[in-house]
Design a protein around this motif. Sequence first.
Motif, PDB file in Angstrom:
ATOM      1  N   LYS A  99      45.083  34.476  20.481  1.00 32.46           N
ATOM      2  CA  LYS A  99      45.883  35.245  19.846  1.00 32.46           C
ATOM      3  C   LYS A  99      45.199  35.437  18.182  1.00 32.46           C
ATOM      4  O   LYS A  99      45.675  36.432  17.477  1.00 32.46           O
ATOM      5  N   GLU A 109      38.919  36.197  16.172  1.00 31.05           N
ATOM      6  CA  GLU A 109      38.241  37.373  15.500  1.00 31.05           C
ATOM      7  C   GLU A 109      36.958  37.827  16.206  1.00 31.05           C
ATOM      8  O   GLU A 109      36.208  36.847  16.487  1.00 31.05           O
ATOM      9  N   SER A 132      36.714  42.049  13.464  1.00 30.95           N
ATOM     10  CA  SER A 132      37.881  42.738  13.685  1.00 30.95           C
ATOM     11  C   SER A 132      39.012  41.398  13.627  1.00 30.95           C
ATOM     12  O   SER A 132      38.836  40.546  14.540  1.00 30.95           O
ATOM     13  N   LEU A 133      40.113  41.512  12.978  1.00 34.23           N
ATOM     14  CA  LEU A 133      41.202  40.595  12.823  1.00 34.23           C
ATOM     15  C   LEU A 133      42.159  40.825  14.016  1.00 34.23           C
ATOM     16  O   LEU A 133      42.321  41.907  14.537  1.00 34.23           O
ATOM     17  N   PRO A 134      43.233  39.806  14.383  1.00 38.84           N
ATOM     18  CA  PRO A 134      44.094  40.177  15.143  1.00 38.84           C
ATOM     19  C   PRO A 134      45.169  41.260  14.931  1.00 38.84           C
ATOM     20  O   PRO A 134      45.468  41.938  16.096  1.00 38.84           O
ATOM     21  N   ASP A 135      45.286  41.589  13.665  1.00 34.01           N
ATOM     22  CA  ASP A 135      46.039  42.694  13.240  1.00 34.01           C
ATOM     23  C   ASP A 135      45.299  44.127  13.316  1.00 34.01           C
ATOM     24  O   ASP A 135      45.761  45.131  13.078  1.00 34.01           O
ATOM     25  N   GLY A 136      44.278  44.027  13.753  1.00 34.02           N
ATOM     26  CA  GLY A 136      43.341  45.240  13.733  1.00 34.02           C
ATOM     27  C   GLY A 136      42.363  45.639  12.525  1.00 34.02           C
ATOM     28  O   GLY A 136      41.743  46.597  12.499  1.00 34.02           O
ATOM     29  N   LYS A 137      42.747  45.004  11.401  1.00 40.29           N
ATOM     30  CA  LYS A 137      42.114  45.209  10.245  1.00 40.29           C
ATOM     31  C   LYS A 137      40.505  44.599  10.370  1.00 40.29           C
ATOM     32  O   LYS A 137      40.425  43.765  11.130  1.00 40.29           O
TER      33      LYS A 137
END
Length: 181
Positions: free
Chosen positions: A3, A6, A28-33
């Motif tokens: 979870k 990256e 790409s980070l877990p939050d989509g950024k």
Amino acid sequence: MDKFEERTIASETIFKGKVVKLQVDEVSLPDGKTSKREIIKHPGAVAVIPVTKDNKILFVEQYRKPLEKTLVEIPAGKLEPGEKPEITAKRELEEETGYTTNELTFLTSFYTSPGFADEIIHLYITKDLRLLEEEVAGDEDEFVDILELSLEEAEQLVKDQRIHDVKTAYAVLYLRLLESK
């Protein structure tokens, strides 16, 4: 998938040297950024805890330019491409201390700075030291003195910050834990 994972979108090599490679990854980070990560790629290394017959530990004392000071450390060195860690361990022991062994025991592996580097160190111990009959040539730009210390003396050097690197402090801690079993 983890979870926290990256995912790499792009990777650019900034520098490739004799020991390390520096790359900048876009992830790409877990939050989509997205974000950038500066990463040092390292081939890995080994370190050896050499214990003498009278239960002293051999250390090397050497100047470390990035720190601008001299440290007391266990013998260690970088893995060469395709080289097995135990071969590197024996070679580094011989080059740095003038001793050899036929009995290396693997203890553990650990990462040195996982926030920005992938360097892993494989830690070995030997209690079967023999002085080499002929000196083995080490790195031409490496100058070291050999110290024989008890575990208690090594622990004091940790307190005094003369042993101030993670691999050696970890080795001293590991020895203390082995002794308490």
